[in-house]
Motif scaffolding. Structure first.
Motif, short mmCIF file in Angstrom:
data_model
loop_
_atom_site.label_atom_id
_atom_site.label_comp_id
_atom_site.label_asym_id
_atom_site.label_seq_id
_atom_site.Cartn_x
_atom_site.Cartn_y
_atom_site.Cartn_z
N ALA A 11 1.97 8.39 1.92
CA ALA A 11 0.81 8.78 2.72
C ALA A 11 0.39 7.70 3.71
O ALA A 11 -0.03 8.00 4.83
N ASP A 12 0.51 6.43 3.32
CA ASP A 12 0.03 5.36 4.21
C ASP A 12 0.94 5.13 5.41
O ASP A 12 0.57 4.42 6.34
N VAL A 13 2.12 5.73 5.41
CA VAL A 13 3.01 5.63 6.57
C VAL A 13 2.54 6.57 7.68
O VAL A 13 2.68 6.30 8.87
N GLY A 14 1.94 7.69 7.28
CA GLY A 14 1.47 8.67 8.25
C GLY A 14 2.54 9.70 8.56
O GLY A 14 3.73 9.47 8.37
N ILE A 15 2.08 10.87 9.02
CA ILE A 15 2.99 11.98 9.30
C ILE A 15 2.66 12.54 10.68
O ILE A 15 1.50 12.88 10.96
N PRO A 16 3.65 12.67 11.55
CA PRO A 16 3.39 13.30 12.85
C PRO A 16 3.19 14.81 12.67
O PRO A 16 3.43 15.36 11.59
N PRO A 69 -0.60 18.19 7.43
CA PRO A 69 0.03 17.07 6.70
C PRO A 69 -0.47 15.70 7.16
O PRO A 69 -0.74 14.83 6.31
N GLY A 70 -0.63 15.50 8.46
CA GLY A 70 -1.12 14.21 8.95
C GLY A 70 -2.54 13.95 8.53
O GLY A 70 -2.89 12.82 8.13
N THR A 71 -3.38 14.97 8.61
CA THR A 71 -4.78 14.84 8.19
C THR A 71 -4.85 14.52 6.70
O THR A 71 -5.65 13.69 6.26
N LEU A 72 -4.02 15.18 5.93
CA LEU A 72 -3.98 14.96 4.48
C LEU A 72 -3.52 13.54 4.16
O LEU A 72 -4.09 12.89 3.27
N ALA A 73 -2.53 13.04 4.88
CA ALA A 73 -2.05 11.68 4.65
C ALA A 73 -3.15 10.66 4.91
O ALA A 73 -3.34 9.71 4.13
N ARG A 74 -3.90 10.85 5.99
CA ARG A 74 -5.00 9.92 6.29
C ARG A 74 -6.09 10.00 5.24
O ARG A 74 -6.67 8.97 4.86
N LEU A 127 -5.79 10.88 2.03
CA LEU A 127 -5.31 10.26 0.80
C LEU A 127 -5.37 8.74 0.90
O LEU A 127 -5.78 8.05 -0.05
N THR A 128 -4.98 8.21 2.04
CA THR A 128 -5.01 6.76 2.23
C THR A 128 -6.44 6.23 2.15
O THR A 128 -6.71 5.21 1.50
N ALA A 129 -7.38 6.94 2.77
CA ALA A 129 -8.79 6.53 2.73
C ALA A 129 -9.35 6.60 1.32
O ALA A 129 -10.27 5.84 0.97
N GLN A 130 -8.82 7.49 0.48
CA GLN A 130 -9.30 7.65 -0.89
C GLN A 130 -8.62 6.68 -1.85
O GLN A 130 -8.90 6.72 -3.06
N GLY A 131 -7.72 5.85 -1.35
CA GLY A 131 -7.02 4.91 -2.23
C GLY A 131 -5.77 5.48 -2.85
O GLY A 131 -5.27 4.95 -3.85
N PHE A 132 -5.23 6.55 -2.26
CA PHE A 132 -4.01 7.17 -2.75
C PHE A 132 -2.89 7.06 -1.71
O PHE A 132 -2.03 7.92 -1.61
N GLY A 133 -2.91 5.96 -0.94
CA GLY A 133 -1.95 5.80 0.14
C GLY A 133 -0.51 5.64 -0.32
O GLY A 133 0.42 5.85 0.46
N ARG A 134 -0.31 5.26 -1.58
CA ARG A 134 1.05 5.10 -2.09
C ARG A 134 1.65 6.41 -2.59
O ARG A 134 2.79 6.44 -3.04
N SER A 135 0.88 7.46 -2.52
CA SER A 135 1.37 8.77 -2.96
C SER A 135 2.52 9.23 -2.06
O SER A 135 2.52 8.98 -0.85
N THR A 136 3.47 9.93 -2.66
CA THR A 136 4.57 10.52 -1.89
C THR A 136 4.18 11.92 -1.45
O THR A 136 3.73 12.73 -2.26
#
Length: 410
Positions: free
Chosen positions: A195-200, A160-165, A167-176
């Protein structure tokens, strides 16, 4: 009809959820109780232990050793424990490559996808399911579109954390991102973040639901043929966007088909072929090591890591390769025997497309058209360019394209 655990198929496959034996059907419970040999993951065996009376075997690593162990017992009663629905990204579909349907019986439980959609109120038919188990994170890239709903099966708690990073790099950081852990069991937990908040790091058993939101700078892969040239890393040896769009149209990709991309350059045609459908495959043939490396990087970046690269020069390197459904010759056309070898390798009904920009290449195509039939098309593109303080259209090199379908000419 309840399966016969004594006289039925030798291979039994049971899907078990996080609710353990309480969630199993009467048929599955009976099969477990009477099975003399039960093989499954440590977690699966623990969940089912109350009903296991036969030998308990932990599925070994690597995974293929477990498959071999099951196949070695062919004809002897064997029960395989798996997660949820074994035929949805599960062991059932793997074993089915080696065991006929009449030799096995499967009793699935509710899949994690069904549970996730039920928790989120999502319609399953509107969701794309992907797996990152043993696959690179870039696998998600082709499916990132504004408004898309994706369910991603995680490899472990770091996914999940890798996926969040990513998505953010691809311009999808606002995705839930909805992280769903241990669905269906007593430890079930669902939490949502952008996604841009990050997930532990989360529990190892999880999947991630993505409600995709694209920003203005999002790198969404267009659904049309003819991606911008700048999307690809290249050294100038690339089929340009407009020509590539026509080339893909001529190749006419269909689900499950294999393309040979001969003289692949940057791999743009073969990559776009694979983007047309998840089951489309490409073998890229390229003799330059530097370009081979670029093809691999381009394929990964655009989410088709399964593209296969072959180092070598056509036609010699083509011997022994899997028979193609379509072939594109973008380089090496004037090498003696190249076009003829590719043509001979094509399946009946297969499409051959070859592009030439030199007079010598056009001569090869003219002879091929005379002998094989098909069509010749000359393509020209002009782009606006500066001429001092003024502007004019500057023509690019014209491309002659040969298209022929095997088996349609007497």
């Amino acid at each position: 009809m309840m399966p016969d655990p004594v006289n039925g198929p030798w291979l039994q496959i049971i899907g078990i959820g996080e609710d353990g034996v309480e969630g199993l059907s009467p048929a599955a419970r009976l099969m477990l109780e009477q099975a003399p040999y039960v093989i499954g993951g440590v977690r699966h065996l623990a969940l089912a232990r109350a009903l296991i009376h036969g030998d308990e075997i932990v599925w070994p690593s690597p995974f293929s050793e477990g498959v071999a162990q099951v196949l070695a017992r062919r004809g002897q009663p064997t029960l395989v424990l798996a997660s949820g629905d074994p035929f949805f990204f599960g062991v059932g579909s793997v074993l089915a490559r080696h065991v006929s349907a009449c030799e096995m019986i499967c009793v699935p439980s509710v899949s994690c996808v069904s549970l996730a959609c039920a928790r989120l109120g999502w319609a399953q038919q509107d969701v794309r399911v992907l797996s990152l188990c043993g696959r690179p994170i870039e696998t998600v890239a082709p499916f990132l579109q504004n408004g898309a709903r994706l369910l991603v099966l995680s490899a472990d708690g770091t996914t999940p954390g890798t996926l969040a990073r990513f998505l953010t790099a691809q311009g999808f950081g606002r995705s839930t991102l909805h992280v769903l852990e241990a669905l269906g069991g007593p430890d079930e937990r669902v939490h949502s973040v952008t996604a841009d908040v990050g997930i532990p790091e989360t529990a190892a058993l999880n999947l991630v639901a993505i409600d995709a939101v694209a920003t203005s700078k999002a790198r969404a892969v267009p659904l049309s043929c003819g991606l911008d040239d700048d999307v690809f890393e290249h050294d100038g040896q690339i089929t340009k966007r407009e020509i590539r769009a026509v080339t893909l149209s001529s190749l006419a990709p269909r689900a499950g088909e294999l393309l040979w991309d001969v003289g692949a350059g940057a791999g743009s045609v073969g990559i776009e072929w694979m983007l047309r459908g998840a089951s489309c495959r490409t073998i890229a043939i390229e003799q330059h090591d530097g370009r081979l490396a670029r093809i691999g990087r381009n394929a990964l970046a655009l989410g088709v890591p399964g593209l296969r690269c072959i180092a070598g020069r056509a036609p010699d390197i083509l011997a022994g390769l899997e028979q193609p459904d379509a072939a594109f010759i973008g380089g090496g056309l004037t090498v003696p025997g190249c076009l003829e070898t590719v043509w001979q390798a094509l399946r009946p009904g297969g499409r051959l497309v070859a592009n030439a920009v030199t007079l010598e290449g056009e001569q090869v195509l003219a002879r091929a058209c005379s002998e094989l039939g098909g069509t010749l098309l000359r393509l020209g593109v002009e782009r606006l360019d500066g001429v001092g303080r003024l502007h004019a259209f500057r023509p690019a090199m014209r491309v002659t394209q040969f298209v022929v379908v095997k088996g349609t000419v007497a």
